[in-house]
Design an enzyme around this catalytic site. Structure first.
Site, PDB file in Angstrom:
ATOM      1  N   CYS A 101       0.800  -1.233   0.000  1.00 15.35           N
ATOM      2  CA  CYS A 101       0.000   0.000   0.000  1.00 15.35           C
ATOM      3  C   CYS A 101       0.831   1.281   0.000  1.00 15.35           C
ATOM      4  CB  CYS A 101      -0.920   0.049   1.218  1.00 15.35           C
ATOM      5  SG  CYS A 101      -1.626  -1.536   1.681  1.00 15.35           S
ATOM      6  N   MET A 147      -7.035   1.165  -7.788  1.00 18.26           N
ATOM      7  CA  MET A 147      -6.719   0.423  -6.548  1.00 18.26           C
ATOM      8  C   MET A 147      -6.851  -1.074  -6.840  1.00 18.26           C
ATOM      9  SD  MET A 147      -6.563   0.208  -3.042  1.00 18.26           S
ATOM     10  CE  MET A 147      -6.843  -1.222  -2.003  1.00 18.26           C
ATOM     11  N   CYS A 176       1.516   3.759  -3.066  1.00 17.59           N
ATOM     12  CA  CYS A 176       0.499   4.709  -3.558  1.00 17.59           C
ATOM     13  C   CYS A 176       0.028   5.670  -2.474  1.00 17.59           C
ATOM     14  CB  CYS A 176      -0.712   3.939  -4.096  1.00 17.59           C
ATOM     15  SG  CYS A 176      -0.346   3.071  -5.621  1.00 17.59           S
ATOM     16  N   HIS A 177      -0.104   5.166  -1.242  1.00 17.16           N
ATOM     17  CA  HIS A 177      -0.711   6.004  -0.203  1.00 17.16           C
ATOM     18  C   HIS A 177       0.333   6.706   0.671  1.00 17.16           C
ATOM     19  CE1 HIS A 177      -4.686   4.352  -1.135  1.00 17.16           C
ATOM     20  NE2 HIS A 177      -4.087   3.180  -1.251  1.00 17.16           N
ATOM     21  N   HIS A 184      -0.494   7.647 -16.879  1.00 17.47           N
ATOM     22  CA  HIS A 184       0.576   6.748 -16.424  1.00 17.47           C
ATOM     23  C   HIS A 184       1.381   6.334 -17.651  1.00 17.47           C
ATOM     24  CE1 HIS A 184       2.714   3.455 -14.513  1.00 17.47           C
ATOM     25  NE2 HIS A 184       2.329   3.940 -13.352  1.00 17.47           N
ATOM     26  N   HIS A 205       4.759  11.649 -10.948  1.00 14.11           N
ATOM     27  CA  HIS A 205       4.972  10.195 -10.861  1.00 14.11           C
ATOM     28  C   HIS A 205       5.989   9.745 -11.909  1.00 14.11           C
ATOM     29  CE1 HIS A 205       3.914   6.307  -9.238  1.00 14.11           C
ATOM     30  NE2 HIS A 205       3.802   5.843 -10.472  1.00 14.11           N
TER      31      HIS A 205
HETATM   32 FE1  DHE Z   1       6.073   1.387 -10.716  1.00 13.22          FE
HETATM   33  C1  DHE Z   1       8.162   2.907 -12.991  1.00 13.22           C
HETATM   34  C2  DHE Z   1       6.353   4.060  -8.683  1.00 13.22           C
HETATM   35  C3  DHE Z   1       3.470   0.183  -8.882  1.00 13.22           C
HETATM   36  C4  DHE Z   1       6.331  -1.567 -12.329  1.00 13.22           C
HETATM   37  N1  DHE Z   1       7.052   3.165 -10.827  1.00 13.22           N
HETATM   38  C5  DHE Z   1       7.858   3.613 -11.857  1.00 13.22           C
HETATM   39  C6  DHE Z   1       8.343   4.925 -11.536  1.00 13.22           C
HETATM   40  C7  DHE Z   1       7.840   5.247 -10.317  1.00 13.22           C
HETATM   41  C8  DHE Z   1       7.027   4.140  -9.870  1.00 13.22           C
HETATM   42  C9  DHE Z   1       8.067   6.512  -9.534  1.00 13.22           C
HETATM   43  C10 DHE Z   1       9.262   5.769 -12.403  1.00 13.22           C
HETATM   44  C11 DHE Z   1      10.702   5.400 -12.175  1.00 13.22           C
HETATM   45  C12 DHE Z   1      11.666   6.170 -13.068  1.00 13.22           C
HETATM   46  O1  DHE Z   1      11.376   6.344 -14.249  1.00 13.22           O
HETATM   47  O2  DHE Z   1      12.714   6.610 -12.585  1.00 13.22           O
HETATM   48  N2  DHE Z   1       5.053   2.033  -9.079  1.00 13.22           N
HETATM   49  C13 DHE Z   1       5.348   3.142  -8.393  1.00 13.22           C
HETATM   50  C14 DHE Z   1       4.470   3.282  -7.278  1.00 13.22           C
HETATM   51  O3  DHE Z   1       4.532   4.149  -6.378  1.00 13.22           O
HETATM   52  C15 DHE Z   1       3.385   2.277  -7.456  1.00 13.22           C
HETATM   53  C16 DHE Z   1       2.181   3.003  -8.032  1.00 13.22           C
HETATM   54  C17 DHE Z   1       2.904   1.612  -6.197  1.00 13.22           C
HETATM   55  C18 DHE Z   1       3.910   0.815  -5.449  1.00 13.22           C
HETATM   56  O4  DHE Z   1       3.542   0.277  -4.401  1.00 13.22           O
HETATM   57  O5  DHE Z   1       5.041   0.687  -5.874  1.00 13.22           O
HETATM   58  C19 DHE Z   1       4.004   1.389  -8.521  1.00 13.22           C
HETATM   59  N3  DHE Z   1       5.052  -0.391 -10.635  1.00 13.22           N
HETATM   60  C20 DHE Z   1       4.029  -0.675  -9.815  1.00 13.22           C
HETATM   61  C21 DHE Z   1       3.568  -2.028  -9.995  1.00 13.22           C
HETATM   62  O6  DHE Z   1       2.619  -2.591  -9.362  1.00 13.22           O
HETATM   63  C22 DHE Z   1       4.399  -2.645 -11.067  1.00 13.22           C
HETATM   64  C23 DHE Z   1       3.521  -2.976 -12.282  1.00 13.22           C
HETATM   65  C24 DHE Z   1       5.115  -3.922 -10.627  1.00 13.22           C
HETATM   66  C25 DHE Z   1       5.920  -3.741  -9.385  1.00 13.22           C
HETATM   67  O7  DHE Z   1       7.139  -3.817  -9.482  1.00 13.22           O
HETATM   68  O8  DHE Z   1       5.359  -3.521  -8.334  1.00 13.22           O
HETATM   69  C26 DHE Z   1       5.343  -1.492 -11.382  1.00 13.22           C
HETATM   70  N4  DHE Z   1       7.051   0.790 -12.372  1.00 13.22           N
HETATM   71  C27 DHE Z   1       7.056  -0.492 -12.839  1.00 13.22           C
HETATM   72  C28 DHE Z   1       7.924  -0.559 -13.999  1.00 13.22           C
HETATM   73  C29 DHE Z   1       8.425   0.741 -14.212  1.00 13.22           C
HETATM   74  C30 DHE Z   1       7.873   1.558 -13.158  1.00 13.22           C
HETATM   75  C31 DHE Z   1       8.169  -1.810 -14.834  1.00 13.22           C
HETATM   76  C32 DHE Z   1       9.378   1.213 -15.297  1.00 13.22           C
HETATM   77  C33 DHE Z   1       8.650   1.530 -16.566  1.00 13.22           C
HETATM   78  C34 DHE Z   1       9.579   1.920 -17.692  1.00 13.22           C
HETATM   79  O9  DHE Z   1       9.308   1.491 -18.834  1.00 13.22           O
HETATM   80  O10 DHE Z   1      10.540   2.627 -17.443  1.00 13.22           O
END
Ligand code: DHE
Length: 549
Positions: free
Chosen positions: A45, A86, A48-49, A371, A329
């Site tokens: 959680c 969510m 996001c929160h 996103h 984000h």
């Molecule tokens: Fe991500 C990118 C944050 C959930 C997979 N994710 C990012 C970035 C941020 C972020 C800030 C950009 C990084 C950068 O470019 O420097 N992600 C978050 C969260 O805060 C969030 C919403 C909730 C959490 O609890 O983390 C979250 N993200 C997810 C997932 O549920 C995903 C699908 C699988 C996982 O790992 O939890 C996921 N996020 C990704 C991926 C990228 C990403 C694969 C990079 C994308 C790209 O093509 O560069």
């Protein structure tokens, strides 16, 4: 699952566990329950929160709000999710009924504040497995390492390196808990990963069997990492430094690019750009590395500021603070790599920053919770260079003109709004390649299980969805009857001919990486094996190094 290593001191737990005065309706939790609930909250959680639950991509969950909502309401939302993005933790079977009940109770308590981390503490985690002087001076294998694919195996604490040419597994590297992203170093030789637990890993692709050569933990909760991509007049900046963006403690950390030795912590707690209210938990979201200056562009989520960090002289660090919009984000470069486009997802906007003039340029409303991942760039016959994003909360892909010189009419305006079939949003990532006529879009966070399994292919000329692919159904037709999961993160190979996606299933069952022929949009290859567990992000060395997307 690895345990919650926040080191929540008993004192902190006791404080959190004690009921807030006068709130008789708040259910009691033992210190053990509080600890377990903190762990679940951190794992599922906090991203996001927020650790302090002040809200960002998800709404605030502070006790004044949660106590009004009540236990039943909280349990229902945690079980079923919402169309706004969510996740349905209960329906997916990721959290049990008991865990959901516990979490709902926990949310009615004051959140415990987690500890900070000093440079000395980081150094205790720092390990160099192969020092720079002992590393090869040229690749020790004959493989086309620039077309390697780095694949996150999220819930097993590993990453895989697969040869994009042969589709063979090259190496599996132990990285620890829930790697979030890969980035490539400026030369492309190194892959860098960052875990949710703040652990950074440096992987040398030139070793006979690519493996980690250094690692360090620099925070308790992190999402971003990058390296120095600026070549400099003598090429001496490239791969020299790295940066990790942390959610908790709210900060970014500078590291040595060759050894990951931590060098400097910069606190990012700040005042909101608009109302000038202090935000303790001001988290670092996306980071991109400039190719034209020794700079990183760092998104400071809650204050809504973009920081341009000049790494030329870390002792005398120079930073520009640019007012942007709250809840920044993910984001990426435009095609020229001059403009950084970043989603302010809770404001339904994309913000444009000029990295040359170092200033705010524009903001564009694109849809509900944009996103982009890093977005998708291409040249359209009418609109010129455009950059596109998908949305978590609405079923559209929005494209923005990005050429203020030759197509000023369209620059920083919404030039196309492409509707995806079916209801709601749920898109996480969108990708293209200059050689491809297509944009590929996923939808893993849709509330509809069918849509979570679909990919959409958009034609760059007509700006229409020309194909919907239910990846799981297509796999069944090919005899892969037992593979199931959400389809996530399309990634092109270096040539722009293939698109790879992950089938993100449960940890206890292997799934697959599915390779599509970009032109025919048919499955070309299915990569399976016992090692394919919870794959999420896929990163090609060549496109990641050169920021081609
Ligand atoms: Fe991500 C990118 C944050 C959930 C997979 N994710 C990012 C970035 C941020 C972020 C800030 C950009 C990084 C950068 O470019 O420097 N992600 C978050 C969260 O805060 C969030 C919403 C909730 C959490 O609890 O983390 C979250 N993200 C997810 C997932 O549920 C995903 C699908 C699988 C996982 O790992 O939890 C996921 N996020 C990704 C991926 C990228 C990403 C694969 C990079 C994308 C790209 O093509 O560069």
């Amino acid at each position: 699952m690895k345990s919650f290593k926040l080191g929540l001191a008993a004192g902190v737990l006791t404080l959190g566990a004690s009921l807030v005065a006068g709130a008789a309706e708040v259910p009691k939790l033992t210190p053990e329950e509080m600890k377990k609930a903190s762990q679940i909250f951190f794992d599922r959680c906090a991203g996001c929160h927020g650790m302090l639950r002040k809200g960002a991509t998800g709404p605030a969950l502070t006790p004044d709000i949660t106590r009004q909502r009540g236990l039943q309401y909280l349990e229902t939302i945690i079980t079923n999710g919402t169309p706004g993005g969510m996740p349905d933790w209960g329906r997916q079977g990721i959290l049990t009924k008991d865990e959901i009940k516990l979490l709902a109770k926990f949310l009615m308590h004051e959140p415990p504040e987690p500890p900070l981390m000093s440079l000395a503490e980081m150094k205790k985690w720092w390990k160099v497995y192969v020092p720079p002087e002992a590393r090869p001076t040229k690749p020790e294998h004959n493989l086309n390492w620039k077309n390697f694919m780095g694949i996150i195996l999220r819930d097993v604490g590993k990453v895989a390196i697969v040869d994009g040419d042969t589709k063979k597994l090259v190496s599996i590297v132990d990285t620890g808990f829930a790697v979030h992203i890969f980035r490539s170093s400026g030369t492309g030789r190194y892959f860098l990963t960052i875990g949710r637990d703040g652990k950074a890993t440096l992987i040398d692709l030139w070793l006979k069997k690519p493996d980690k050569v250094a690692e360090v933990k620099v925070c308790y909760d992190a999402r971003s990492i990058d390296t120095s991509k600026y070549k400099g007049p003598r090429g001496d900046f490239m791969d020299k430094l790295a940066i990790v963006g942390c959610y908790w403690p709210p900060s970014f950390v500078l590291l040595d690019g060759q050894t990951l030795e931590p060098i400097k912590i910069v606190d990012t707690s700040d005042y909101t750009w608009d109302t000038n209210e202090y935000v303790r938990e001001a988290r670092v979201a996306s980071i991109v590395a400039s190719h034209h200056d020794p700079e990183w562009i760092v998104s400071n989520k809650e204050p809504g500021k973009v920081l341009i960090v000049n790494y030329e002289d870390p002792t005398n660090l120079k930073m520009h603070y640019i007012d942007a919009e709250r809840f920044l984000h993910d984001g990426g470069w435009d095609m020229s790599k001059r403009y950084f486009l970043v989603a302010a997802n809770m404001r339904n906007k994309v913000i444009v920053i000029d990295s040359v003039e170092k200033k705010y340029v524009a903001e564009i409303e694109t849809g509900v919770k944009p996103h982009p991942g890093r977005g998708a760039n291409f040249v359209h016959a009418r609109y010129g260079p455009v950059w596109c994003t998908g949305h978590l909360g609405s079923n559209n892909v929005a494209c923005i003109g990005t050429d203020p010189i030759n197509r000023s009419r369209y620059a920083w305006k919404l030039v196309a709004n492409i509707e995806l079939p079916g209801p709601g949003g749920g898109t996480l990532f969108i990708k293209t390649h200059p050689e491809s006529p297509h944009i590929w879009v996923d939808r893993p966070l849709s509330a509809e299980p069918k849509l979570q399994r679909e990919l959409y292919v958009i034609d760059k000329d007509s700006l229409k969805v020309i194909k919907t692919i239910n990846v799981i159904e297509e796999l069944k037709k090919k005899g892969y009857k037992n593979i199931d999961g959400r389809v996530v993160h399309p990634e092109f190979d270096m040539y722009g001919k293939e698109v790879w996606v992950s089938v993100w299933g449960r940890k206890d069952k292997p799934t697959a990486l599915v390779v599509f022929d970009d032109r025919t949009m048919e499955i070309k290859e299915v990569i399976t094996g016992d090692w394919v567990r919870t794959p999420t992000g896929i990163f090609n060395v060549y496109t990641t190094t050169n920021d081609i997307y």
